[in-house]
Enzyme design. Structure first.
Site, PDB file in Angstrom:
ATOM      1  N   LYS A 350     104.574 -22.141 -69.031  1.00 50.22           N
ATOM      2  CA  LYS A 350     104.287 -23.518 -69.422  1.00 50.22           C
ATOM      3  C   LYS A 350     104.257 -23.573 -70.941  1.00 50.22           C
ATOM      4  O   LYS A 350     103.471 -22.876 -71.581  1.00 50.22           O
ATOM      5  CB  LYS A 350     102.956 -23.990 -68.846  1.00 50.22           C
ATOM      6  CG  LYS A 350     102.612 -25.430 -69.238  1.00 50.22           C
ATOM      7  CD  LYS A 350     101.334 -25.915 -68.589  1.00 50.22           C
ATOM      8  CE  LYS A 350     100.130 -25.274 -69.209  1.00 50.22           C
ATOM      9  NZ  LYS A 350      98.870 -25.840 -68.673  1.00 50.22           N
ATOM     10  N   TYR A 415      92.170 -36.655 -62.979  1.00 52.84           N
ATOM     11  CA  TYR A 415      91.086 -35.898 -62.361  1.00 52.84           C
ATOM     12  C   TYR A 415      90.082 -35.493 -63.434  1.00 52.84           C
ATOM     13  O   TYR A 415      90.375 -35.541 -64.648  1.00 52.84           O
ATOM     14  CB  TYR A 415      91.602 -34.648 -61.634  1.00 52.84           C
ATOM     15  CG  TYR A 415      92.549 -33.797 -62.451  1.00 52.84           C
ATOM     16  CD1 TYR A 415      92.082 -32.800 -63.298  1.00 52.84           C
ATOM     17  CD2 TYR A 415      93.914 -34.002 -62.384  1.00 52.84           C
ATOM     18  CE1 TYR A 415      92.946 -32.020 -64.045  1.00 52.84           C
ATOM     19  CE2 TYR A 415      94.793 -33.236 -63.125  1.00 52.84           C
ATOM     20  CZ  TYR A 415      94.308 -32.252 -63.952  1.00 52.84           C
ATOM     21  OH  TYR A 415      95.165 -31.493 -64.705  1.00 52.84           O
ATOM     22  N   LYS A 514     100.173 -31.046 -57.771  1.00 50.46           N
ATOM     23  CA  LYS A 514      99.785 -32.453 -57.874  1.00 50.46           C
ATOM     24  C   LYS A 514     101.013 -33.335 -58.007  1.00 50.46           C
ATOM     25  O   LYS A 514     101.075 -34.434 -57.431  1.00 50.46           O
ATOM     26  CB  LYS A 514      98.857 -32.652 -59.063  1.00 50.46           C
ATOM     27  CG  LYS A 514      97.591 -31.799 -59.023  1.00 50.46           C
ATOM     28  CD  LYS A 514      96.741 -32.048 -60.256  1.00 50.46           C
ATOM     29  CE  LYS A 514      95.501 -31.158 -60.270  1.00 50.46           C
ATOM     30  NZ  LYS A 514      95.840 -29.748 -60.569  1.00 50.46           N
TER      31      LYS A 514
END
Length: 831
Positions: A350, A415, A514
């Site tokens: 990432k 979230y 997600k």
């Protein structure tokens, strides 16, 4: 929630079973169903015994008398009508219960906060005394400091913290159980009386929101105290980000679901071993600081990023824009996740860079080049030039992909994250994401949700986003736990981590995403390929405790505690609690109280003394260890339904398209009949049974049957399949082995025909039979190889082993040899 109670052992294990899209409980012999009333009575905590919702009494209030006595012909006659007077009495009664629960919850929160404050002062006092202690002189003339703290002081502090932690967990369970009770009794009221009370009572709950507190502020305070006490006043110091400033980082991540009933307990368990990661310790806790929002991009025409991440293809990317906190945050992180297969020798990465919010639209539209974004950073010289060059290269690649492939914002995830990590040590990092919500960000369906902006502005961090229409939002029912371990360290995870992930508190969901879940949920008419966990969303993931793991009230080693103080003003709190207790006793019947105690004593505390120690297998692991009773994959798509629809569509058209599909269908059915016949003829090897574990013994003597999950109509389930280069080579080696067998058979046929004394009918028959077998298996191996290669390339979850080829080869060779022997014996007149 339904609990199965074993009448013989008094234990309460339960098992969930799936049939199609709906869940059913597979009740084994010797078990009864325990409904919510029994669950409430069996979950009584001593301190809250008089403060639970009087669920049974409220349920009895809803039962009106029969119009006429029950008879054999009419065992359930009609009841009297529910009147306005009855409604008033019920509302008054449930208001009393709500006030009772709310008052107890608020008093307990105040008590816990005061205990935390008191313990915090004692911890500071012990640490200060330890830091200022005076060592003795070498000649012994020094004065000994009698107040010098020792290990016993820290042990007593740890006992205090353990007791406070258990009280927070008890309060969370008390609140959750009562909230469920209110929801159930209101639902039962509306169903039985036909008087709709749910909207009105929802307003009353908002006025007394005993269920709103998530105890995060108390958990953060307790986390600091636990860290100080366990480290004997010398907690680990360092960069609180612990690697958060890196642009690229590699971690091995495992994901789990946590039911809302277990969220607080999981937080408390982790907190005792890892402190809550706080980036700014000088700032008071603010809930918005834990909010994380991400916007995912994709091409809504082809969904290539979605399918790439779902199928885990080599080099699959995910592009998102993320910010921390509220909508007023100026710093936006542009991130790209890249998936790498293990066989490449690389790890999934990432990478991200930061930019100002005011420049995001210009960057995404191509009006601002990456050089302009990093121009100020180059002039300041605060970052190394190599880091800036790497960020600039990443910005160019992402901008090029967005402009060329037409990526648009499609899905937002929101979230609150609680992260646990030792400062300056990222070897073990655990995060728990709660209130996970997915929101549509696209401009499809003729609605301008985001418009020309890079994100929609009609929502912020105001969970649960009640201003949005239902089709624009998906509230995820569970919390998501991520356990992140640095792979380069090569160390085993701590024992408490292994116990946590094998406990009843979590449910493993590998590769949960997600982005994938939100996209598949919010675009049901556009997404046909769904993740493997999608059909399991209706399953209750709660499980019985398999071993003694969790938050418990530990017995104290000494009656004396560091929190004992003669001047403590706890008497005032006791008077208030006692007064409320007396009021509650007046509203409860002695019969109900005795029943509560009896049920609690019978069930005990989950029979901890009979529970296996160590990391027992959970239900899913035990099911996996048992032999399967049916020969089909666990996940199945609705291919048969697609075939029926295609035939019906072809019937309307008529002609050859219709007849060709009918012929294909009957050919497939005929092939299945042949295969079924071969299964009967072929001996089937049956696996040996695995010895039953203690948990399986609790489930009874009945057989556990695994069920498959079927995709919804019009959808297909994608099951992750790991494909490495050696898989292709294995398929090629298998094909070459079959080819070698065919060549040897053909060579034997040629030998029989050309090297005998003289050609005869028998030699022609034997050679012809072997040649036919060789040709058949040559074609068969080519077909199997092409089918396997296609399945490997498309990552299909099929059975790659050959169940019929070796059997057919042996049968044909035996028949050929037997017939050859018979004809040879006849030729020589032996028979």
């Amino acid at each position: 929630m339904l609990i199965l109670k074993d009448l013989r052992t008094k234990r309460s294990p339960w098992q969930f079973q799936i049939r199609g899209a709906r869940g059913q409980y597979n009740i084994l012999p010797g078990f009864i169903v325990m409904k919510f009333g029994e669950q409430l009575r069996s979950s009584i905590i001593d301190e809250y015994e008089w403060y639970y919702i009087a669920y049974d009494e409220l349920k009895e209030t809803l039962k009106k008398d029969y119009v006429s006595p029950p008879t054999k012909q009419n065992p359930k006659p009609k009841r009297q009508e529910w009147t306005e007077e009855d409604e008033g009495k019920f509302i008054s009664r449930i208001e009393q219960e709500l006030d009772k629960v709310y008052t107890k919850q608020k008093l307990k929160i105040i008590e816990i906060s005061r205990r935390i404050g008191s313990t915090e002062k004692e911890v500071k006092d012990v640490v200060q005394r330890m830091e200022s202690r005076r060592p003795r002189a070498r000649d012994g003339s020094g004065v000994q400091d009698n107040d010098e703290p020792d290990s016993e002081d820290f042990m007593l502090l740890e006992e205090d913290l353990n007791e406070i932690t258990a009280e927070v967990n008890d309060l969370a369970k008390f609140v959750q159980l009562n909230y469920t009770g209110f929801q159930k009794i209101i639902k039962k009221h509306d169903k039985q009386t036909k008087w709709i009370l749910k909207p009105v009572f929802a307003t009353r709950l908002k006025a007394k929101p005993f269920f709103k507190d998530n105890y995060d502020s108390d958990i953060i305070k307790l986390s600091k105290l636990w860290d100080t006490v366990k480290s004997k006043g010398k907690p680990v110091t360092g960069d609180s980000a612990a690697g958060g400033s890196q642009g690229s980082f590699i971690r091995q991540t495992t994901k789990y679901w946590v039911h809302k009933d277990n969220i607080t307990e999981v937080k408390l368990i982790i907190m005792k071993h890892l402190p809550v990661l706080v980036f700014n310790s000088n700032k008071e806790f603010d809930e918005k600081d834990t909010a994380i929002t991400s916007i995912y991009y994709d091409n809504p025409e082809v969904w290539d990023l979605y399918e790439g991440r779902l199928k885990k293809t080599e080099g699959a990317e995910a592009i998102r824009l993320r910010w921390y906190g509220g909508m007023d945050t100026e710093t936006i992180f542009v991130e790209r996740k890249t998936h790498r297969e293990d066989w490449t020798g690389e790890k999934s990465v990432k990478a991200r860079f930061a930019m100002k919010e005011k420049n995001v639209n210009a960057y995404l539209q191509g009006a601002m080049l990456p050089e302009a974004i990093f121009e100020k950073a180059r002039k300041d010289g605060k970052k190394p030039a190599a880091v800036i060059n790497e960020d600039e290269r990443l910005a160019k690649e992402i901008q090029y992909s967005i402009l060329k492939k037409g990526y648009k914002p499609v899905c937002r995830s929101f979230y609150h994250r609680t992260a646990f990590q030792l400062p300056a040590d990222a070897r073990v990092r655990i995060s728990l994401d709660t209130e996970l919500t997915m929101v549509r960000e696209d401009n499809l369906d003729g609605r301008a949700r985001a418009g020309d902006n890079w994100r929609r502005m009609d929502i912020g961090i105001d969970f649960p986003f009640s201003q949005l229409p239902p089709e624009d939002i998906e509230i995820f029912p569970y919390a998501v736990l991520e356990v992140k371990l640095q792979t380069q360290s090569g160390q085993e995870p701590p024992d408490w981590v292994r116990q946590l992930i094998s406990s009843h508190l979590v449910e493993a969901v590998p590769k949960f995403s997600k982005f994938i879940h939100g996209t598949a949920t919010l675009f049901p008419t556009r997404i046909n390929l769904i993740p493997f966990w999608f059909p399991q969303m209706d399953i209750d993931i709660r499980k019985p405790a398999t071993h003694n793991f969790g938050i418990h009230h530990a017995p104290r080693t000494n009656t004396t505690s560091t929190s004992d103080d003669e001047d403590d003003d706890s008497d005032d709190d006791y008077d208030i609690s006692q007064e409320s207790s007396n009021t509650a006793v007046a509203n409860s019947s002695d019969e109900n109280i005795n029943r509560l105690r009896k049920t609690r004593d019978e069930l005990g505390d989950r029979d901890l003394q009979n529970r296996a120690t160590g990391n027992s297998l959970d239900i899913e692991e035990q099911l996996a260890a048992l032999p399967l009773n049916e020969d089909y994959p666990l996940y199945d798509s609705d291919e048969e339904d697609d075939e029926v629809e295609a035939i019906e569509e072809a019937r309307r058209i008529g002609g050859w398209p219709y007849y060709s599909k009918v012929i294909k269908k009957h050919a497939r059915l005929a092939g299945q009949s042949v295969l079924n016949t071969l299964r009967i003829v072929k001996p089937i090897a049956k696996p040996s049974e695995v010895p039953r574990s203690g948990m399986q013994a609790q489930l009874g003597e009945g057989r556990i049957i695994s069920r498959r999950f079927k995709a919804p109509k019009g959808k297909k389930i994608h099951v992750p399949v790991r494909v490495e280069p050696k898989v292709f080579f294995a398929a090629e080696r298998t094909f070459l082995s079959w080819l070698e067998i065919s060549i040897w058979l053909a060579l034997a046929a040629t030998t029989l025909l050309n090297f005998g004394d003289k050609p005869s009918r028998m030699s022609f028959f034997a050679a012809g039979s072997l040649t036919a077998i060789a040709a058949f298996f040559l074609l068969y191996s080519v077909g199997i190889y092409m089918w396997r290669s296609y399945a490997i390339r498309t990552r299909k979850a099929i059975k790659y082993h050959d169940k019929f080829g070796p059997t057919m080869l042996c049968v044909m060779l035996v028949l050929t040899l037997v017939l050859n022997a018979v004809f040879e014996l006849k030729e020589r007149e032996f028979i």
